[in-house]
Design a protein around this motif. Structure first.
Motif, mmCIF file in Angstrom:
data_model
loop_
_atom_site.group_PDB
_atom_site.id
_atom_site.type_symbol
_atom_site.label_atom_id
_atom_site.label_comp_id
_atom_site.label_asym_id
_atom_site.label_seq_id
_atom_site.Cartn_x
_atom_site.Cartn_y
_atom_site.Cartn_z
ATOM 1 N N ALA A 9 9.060 -7.493 32.498
ATOM 2 C CA ALA A 9 8.773 -6.804 33.760
ATOM 3 C C ALA A 9 9.240 -5.358 33.639
ATOM 4 C CB ALA A 9 9.492 -7.490 34.918
ATOM 5 N N VAL A 10 8.359 -4.414 33.983
ATOM 6 C CA VAL A 10 8.676 -2.987 33.933
ATOM 7 C C VAL A 10 8.699 -2.458 35.357
ATOM 8 C CG1 VAL A 10 7.997 -0.727 33.048
ATOM 9 C CG2 VAL A 10 7.594 -2.774 31.660
ATOM 10 N N LEU A 11 9.840 -1.926 35.784
ATOM 11 C CA LEU A 11 10.018 -1.450 37.156
ATOM 12 C C LEU A 11 9.891 0.064 37.174
ATOM 13 C CD1 LEU A 11 13.104 -3.663 38.127
ATOM 14 C CD2 LEU A 11 10.666 -4.264 38.097
ATOM 15 N N GLY A 12 8.790 0.557 37.719
ATOM 16 C CA GLY A 12 8.509 1.989 37.720
ATOM 17 C C GLY A 12 7.296 2.273 36.856
ATOM 18 N N SER A 13 6.250 2.877 37.453
ATOM 19 C CA SER A 13 4.990 3.036 36.729
ATOM 20 C C SER A 13 4.645 4.490 36.449
ATOM 21 C CB SER A 13 3.848 2.396 37.529
ATOM 22 O OG SER A 13 3.643 3.106 38.744
ATOM 23 N N GLY A 14 5.649 5.363 36.418
ATOM 24 C CA GLY A 14 5.392 6.763 36.105
ATOM 25 C C GLY A 14 4.900 6.920 34.674
ATOM 26 N N GLN A 30 3.138 -10.653 27.770
ATOM 27 C CA GLN A 30 2.656 -10.585 29.157
ATOM 28 C C GLN A 30 3.573 -9.625 29.916
ATOM 29 O OE1 GLN A 30 2.133 -14.425 31.034
ATOM 30 N NE2 GLN A 30 2.226 -13.537 33.090
ATOM 31 N N VAL A 31 2.983 -8.698 30.658
ATOM 32 C CA VAL A 31 3.752 -7.631 31.297
ATOM 33 C C VAL A 31 3.461 -7.583 32.792
ATOM 34 C CG1 VAL A 31 4.227 -5.149 31.330
ATOM 35 C CG2 VAL A 31 3.690 -6.270 29.160
ATOM 36 N N LEU A 32 4.516 -7.432 33.581
ATOM 37 C CA LEU A 32 4.405 -7.195 35.022
ATOM 38 C C LEU A 32 4.887 -5.778 35.294
ATOM 39 C CD1 LEU A 32 3.980 -8.203 37.972
ATOM 40 C CD2 LEU A 32 6.377 -8.954 37.931
ATOM 41 N N LEU A 33 4.014 -4.935 35.847
ATOM 42 C CA LEU A 33 4.338 -3.539 36.134
ATOM 43 C C LEU A 33 4.422 -3.357 37.638
ATOM 44 C CD1 LEU A 33 4.725 -0.609 35.057
ATOM 45 C CD2 LEU A 33 2.236 -0.357 35.183
ATOM 46 N N LEU A 34 5.583 -2.926 38.138
ATOM 47 C CA LEU A 34 5.811 -2.780 39.577
ATOM 48 C C LEU A 34 6.163 -1.348 39.956
ATOM 49 C CD1 LEU A 34 8.065 -5.920 40.292
ATOM 50 C CD2 LEU A 34 5.562 -5.785 40.318
ATOM 51 N N ASP A 35 5.829 -0.978 41.198
ATOM 52 C CA ASP A 35 6.255 0.315 41.735
ATOM 53 C C ASP A 35 6.336 0.208 43.257
ATOM 54 O OD1 ASP A 35 6.887 3.099 41.986
ATOM 55 O OD2 ASP A 35 5.824 3.453 40.112
ATOM 56 N N ILE A 36 6.638 1.299 43.908
ATOM 57 C CA ILE A 36 6.843 1.274 45.362
ATOM 58 C C ILE A 36 5.506 1.132 46.102
ATOM 59 C CG2 ILE A 36 8.974 2.617 45.285
ATOM 60 C CD1 ILE A 36 7.305 5.082 46.076
ATOM 61 N N ASN A 51 -0.734 -1.706 46.348
ATOM 62 C CA ASN A 51 -0.490 -1.496 44.912
ATOM 63 C C ASN A 51 -1.167 -0.234 44.384
ATOM 64 O OD1 ASN A 51 0.934 -3.897 44.863
ATOM 65 N ND2 ASN A 51 -0.813 -5.108 44.200
ATOM 66 N N LYS A 52 -1.553 0.646 45.281
ATOM 67 C CA LYS A 52 -2.310 1.835 44.864
ATOM 68 C C LYS A 52 -1.528 2.702 43.869
ATOM 69 C CE LYS A 52 -5.123 5.639 46.632
ATOM 70 N NZ LYS A 52 -4.829 6.515 45.515
ATOM 71 N N ILE A 53 -0.243 2.911 44.111
ATOM 72 C CA ILE A 53 0.553 3.786 43.242
ATOM 73 C C ILE A 53 0.604 3.231 41.826
ATOM 74 C CG2 ILE A 53 2.914 4.595 42.773
ATOM 75 C CD1 ILE A 53 3.245 4.976 45.793
ATOM 76 N N VAL A 54 0.909 1.951 41.709
ATOM 77 C CA VAL A 54 1.036 1.361 40.368
ATOM 78 C C VAL A 54 -0.313 1.284 39.669
ATOM 79 C CG1 VAL A 54 0.891 -1.061 41.174
ATOM 80 C CG2 VAL A 54 2.058 -0.535 39.037
ATOM 81 N N ASN A 55 -1.362 0.931 40.406
ATOM 82 C CA ASN A 55 -2.687 0.824 39.782
ATOM 83 C C ASN A 55 -3.224 2.172 39.333
ATOM 84 O OD1 ASN A 55 -2.752 -1.952 40.066
ATOM 85 N ND2 ASN A 55 -3.800 -1.903 42.041
ATOM 86 N N THR A 80 -0.109 -6.112 37.869
ATOM 87 C CA THR A 80 0.594 -5.094 38.657
ATOM 88 C C THR A 80 1.025 -5.649 40.017
ATOM 89 O OG1 THR A 80 -1.518 -4.278 39.522
ATOM 90 C CG2 THR A 80 -0.650 -3.188 37.562
ATOM 91 N N GLY A 81 1.957 -4.955 40.619
ATOM 92 C CA GLY A 81 2.444 -5.350 41.941
ATOM 93 C C GLY A 81 3.363 -4.282 42.495
ATOM 94 N N ASN A 82 4.094 -4.618 43.542
ATOM 95 C CA ASN A 82 5.016 -3.649 44.153
ATOM 96 C C ASN A 82 6.380 -4.277 44.377
ATOM 97 O OD1 ASN A 82 5.189 -4.636 47.107
ATOM 98 N ND2 ASN A 82 2.973 -4.571 46.706
ATOM 99 N N PHE A 83 7.371 -3.423 44.576
ATOM 100 C CA PHE A 83 8.752 -3.878 44.702
ATOM 101 C C PHE A 83 8.953 -4.810 45.901
ATOM 102 C CE2 PHE A 83 10.388 0.290 42.579
ATOM 103 C CZ PHE A 83 10.042 -0.214 41.329
ATOM 104 N N ASP A 84 8.213 -4.599 46.989
ATOM 105 C CA ASP A 84 8.419 -5.410 48.197
ATOM 106 C C ASP A 84 7.819 -6.804 48.061
ATOM 107 O OD1 ASP A 84 9.591 -3.166 49.184
ATOM 108 O OD2 ASP A 84 7.960 -2.622 50.553
#
Length: 792
Positions: A9-14, A30-36, A51-55, A80-84
């Motif tokens: 899991a990667v927290l932050g998609s910058g 397998q990777v899970l990418l999350l952001d705010i 999930n717009k920011i991460v996508n 992809t997903g979000n922190f909440d």
């Protein structure tokens, strides 16, 4: 315990987070990418909106050039997903990597959420480049702190091989050992153990180097163009040199790291070097931050004719103007010298302003690295490893010092007003005159603590051919065959771009003969930047222009016979390519018993670009493989068409993994090695394994399936369509028709079985006829003059 990583899991998609996610997906995880979640969304916002920011960040990463993915299919492994909404999902993941904004308070808020869902024993690491690792884990649970450390990737993570591992005081040693091993073996990284000091190892040295350059260029009155000409490939550094690198990394990032060192390292003897010049402060205030803002030290613009041009900043006026090509006598004299170490010695002995700059450049660097032991690392080889893997240096700083002579350089730098750490003086006083030395094929480094030489760890897994020169079995002026132990020999050559000419072919045939007589087998590889850019087109051009067609025919036969000798030898032959592996270099791999390719191998048959077809057995081999792959469930021309268009469009695999898709590497047979440094040792092990299994020489094929006229008509139709659509020039179409004729086995009335030699003869005849075409010669001449073929 045995730890297995399947899901990350990667927290932050910058910029960093998205590309780290791509790299993990690229190696098969397998990777899970999350952001705010975006601000001010309505309560009933759909997942796509949440999930717009991460996508958006992931799509931007995928579209970036060069690609962060080894293959396009790797993207399917990223969700992809979000922190909440999705932080709860990390409960099933084996490793959580935090890559959020560089603010301690925000990182701690993220860790608070992580602790709610993370299962005990899960790895949790931070990619921070500036915040002390010990501060980050403060206030967390015992299990969190035990499994927490810094894992600092460099951007872009796929291409820059450095991974700094920074433990806290409470990190379990087992975790550090695991990450050092995992990063090396499974992520293809040079893993360097770093101390929790400001900027760690690579950025501490790298940013010092840049700030020191800023100081010296002002003293000597040099321009940006002049400095970049002096601090790039000329001295074994990347093409981006100094100022282009700053634009890519971000000028604000550079300034932040420099300020961080100045503020947090009060005892740094060179602290004043990190002071930000007024012009640099102005650039940051103006938001001239490099590529991210569209301008920095360089600025792109369109000329009156609509062409892209690049202007450069004048640091005195802070105005942009046209770039100037610098000229220095010392540089002009040293440039033609291929060997980097010899070139550095020549430059250091020069008498002009460029040589003066480079002397001070090295003096400042040598002084600084000497004082950083043991502050940032106990072992000097770690500093060199970090700079080569993180900043793309061809040789490390201590190795450069060795090259210029430790005793001589130490005296010179002291005379110029610089200092060295006491341990260097002590080392010299004891009669130890270098930081590294080679003994029995092993590289030793000077260990400061014990004042003795110790082996650089990992020597068995990382075979460096230049370290085996004392075991040279045979050599000529361009190539050498060395004994790499366990009754295996390795052939390497050193020509411009490692091109393959008559002396290299002589060495290849001689090496196979020696291996058949005295050894278990042969590895073909080298330590240079690239495996091979292909056959020596200068020789082909010379023969063709002078119409020496008998000589040219002999040269092509020699190349074909040499490749067939690779295929049909009495001992196993394994090739270990990396970097550019084009044309004849690719053909050598196609004929090997097995290939161990670095992940960063850019391989393909590119002869169509110079108006030729592959003439060293590459066309024959693609026909043979196409025939073997044909099956009843598909139209027979499909497989052949795919192979034909790969050659006709000069397609190059952008990674070792993509080489499988192009049919250059064989799935289930050839291997991709993620850590480039391991490929030669892996190739050697494969030779031994094949030998021990009772290797027998294969028999030349006389049952190659060719399709004749039925396929020839289909390929001609495809070529005509590309020509009519302006995708191919008249000459492209001519060359492609010659290629099609060979790949179909000629104008045969029906499907037939032919021999490899039959196809080689067709291939050679087509190659020779194309060498008599004026437009082919124009293309070859263009490559020789500019490095790029003419489109005619």
């Amino acid at each position: 315990m045995k730890r297995v990583i399947k899901k990350v899991a990667v927290l932050g998609s910058g910029v960093m987070g998205s590309r780290i996610a791509c790299h993990f997906a690229g190696v098969g995880l397998q990777v899970l990418l999350l952001d705010i979640v975006p601000k001010d969304l309505p309560a009933d916002a759909k997942p796509a909106q949440r999930n717009k920011i991460v996508n958006d960040a992931l799509q931007a990463a995928v579209k970036s050039n060069p690609s962060p993915l080894y293959t396009k299919d790797a993207l399917k492994r990223i969700s992809t997903g979000n922190f909440d909404d999705n932080m709860k999902d990390i409960a099933t993941y084996d490793w959580v990597i935090e890559v959020v904004v560089e603010r301690l308070d925000i990182k701690q808020q993220v860790y608070e959420k992580v602790e709610q869902f993370r299962k005990p024993g899960t790895l949790i690491t931070s990619n921070t480049s500036g915040i002390p690792i010990n501060l980050l884990s403060k206030g967390r649970s015992d299990d969190f702190r035990k499994h927490f450390c810094g894992t600092h990737f460099f951007n872009p993570p796929r291409y820059l091989r450095l991974l700094e591992i920074i433990p806290t005081r409470e990190t379990d040693p087992e975790i550090i050992d695991f990450l050092m091993h995992y990063g090396d073996l499974h992520l293809g990284k040079t893993t360097v153990l770093a101390k929790d000091t400001p900027a760690f190892i690579a950025n501490r040295i790298g940013v010092f180097g840049i700030m020191s350059i800023f100081n010296n260029m002002e003293k000597l009155g040099l321009t940006i163009d002049e400095v970049d000409a002096l601090t790039g490939p000329l001295i074994g550094r990347p093409k981006s040199a100094t100022f282009r690198t700053a634009d890519v990394v971000g000028i604000d990032t550079l300034v932040n790291v420099a300020k961080g060192v100045a503020q947090n390292c009060p005892d740094d003897e060179a602290r004043a070097v990190f002071a930000i010049p007024a012009w640099l402060e102005t650039m940051v205030n103006n938001k001239w931050l490099g590529d991210k803002t569209g301008q920095g030290f360089f600025q792109k613009r369109k000329s009156a004719g609509g062409e892209k041009e690049i202007d450069v900043l004048d640091l005195k006026t802070l105005e942009y103007g046209p770039r100037q090509k610098p000229k220095f006598a010392s540089v002009e004299a040293a440039k033609p010298v291929e060997d980097l170490k010899q070139r550095l010695k020549m430059l250091a002995a020069g008498q002009d302003k460029a040589a003066e700059f480079l002397r001070h450049f090295h003096y400042a660097l040598f002084s600084y690295i000497s004082h950083r032991i043991p502050e940032i690392s106990d072992e000097l080889y770690r500093i060199d490893d970090a700079m080569m893997a993180g900043f793309g240096w061809e040789i490390g700083a201590f190795e450069s010092w060795d090259t210029l002579g430790v005793a001589r350089s130490t005296e010179a730098l002291k005379a110029a007003g610089y200092t060295v750490a006491p341990w260097v003086e002590e080392m010299l006083q004891k009669g130890n005159t270098s930081f590294y030395k080679i003994e029995h094929g092993k590289r030793l480094y000077y260990d400061v603590a014990s004042q003795t030489y110790k082996p650089v760890p990992g020597g068995d897994a990382f075979i460096i051919l230049n370290h085996h020169k004392e075991k040279t079995v045979w050599k000529n002026s361009n190539a050498s065959l060395v004994d790499i132990g366990d009754d295996v020999v390795a052939l390497q050559w050193n020509t411009k771009m490692n091109s393959i000419g008559s002396e290299v072919l002589e060495a290849l045939n001689k090496s196979i003969g020696i291996a058949e007589e005295k050894f278990k087998g042969l590895v073909i590889a080298n330590d240079g930047p690239n495996f091979s850019a292909g056959a020596n087109v200068g020789m082909i051009f010379m023969f063709a222009v002078e119409q020496e067609y008998d000589e040219l025919d002999m040269a092509i036969r020699l190349f074909q016979n040499s490749m067939m000798r690779v295929r049909y030898s009495a001992v196993p032959i394994v090739v270990a390519p990396h970097g550019l592996t084009l044309g004849g270099g690719c053909e050598m791999n196609l004929h090997a018993d097995k290939v161990y390719a670095a992940a960063e191998t850019y391989i393909g048959l590119v002869e169509l670009g110079v108006g030729l077809i592959p003439g060293g057995g590459g066309t024959k081999e693609f026909v043979l493989r196409a025939g073997d792959e044909m099956h009843e469930d598909e139209p027979e021309t499909i497989t052949l068409k795919n192979r034909f268009f790969n050659i006709a469009t000069a397609k190059v695999a952008t990674s070792g993994f993509e080489a499988y898709e192009l049919g250059i590497l064989r799935k289930g047979h050839d291997e991709v090695v993620l850590n480039q440094g391991r490929r030669i040792a892996e190739a050697k092990n494969a030779v031994i394994e094949m030998y021990n299994q009772g290797y027998t020489m294969p028999v030349q094929r006389k049952d190659v399936k060719v399709l004749g006229r039925s396929a020839l008509g289909a390929l001609y139709a495809g070529i005509h369509a590309m020509w009519r659509g302006n995708y191919a020039t008249d000459h492209d179409a001519l060359v492609a028709r010659k290629l099609a004729y060979v790949m179909c086995g000629g104008d045969l009335s029906e499907q037939s079985l032919v021999s490899e030699q039959y196809l080689l003869d067709l291939e050679r005849e087509a190659f020779l006829s194309l060498c008599g075409e004026r437009k082919t010669l124009e293309r070859i001449q263009g490559v020789l003059k500019t490095g790029k073929p003419v489109r005619n």
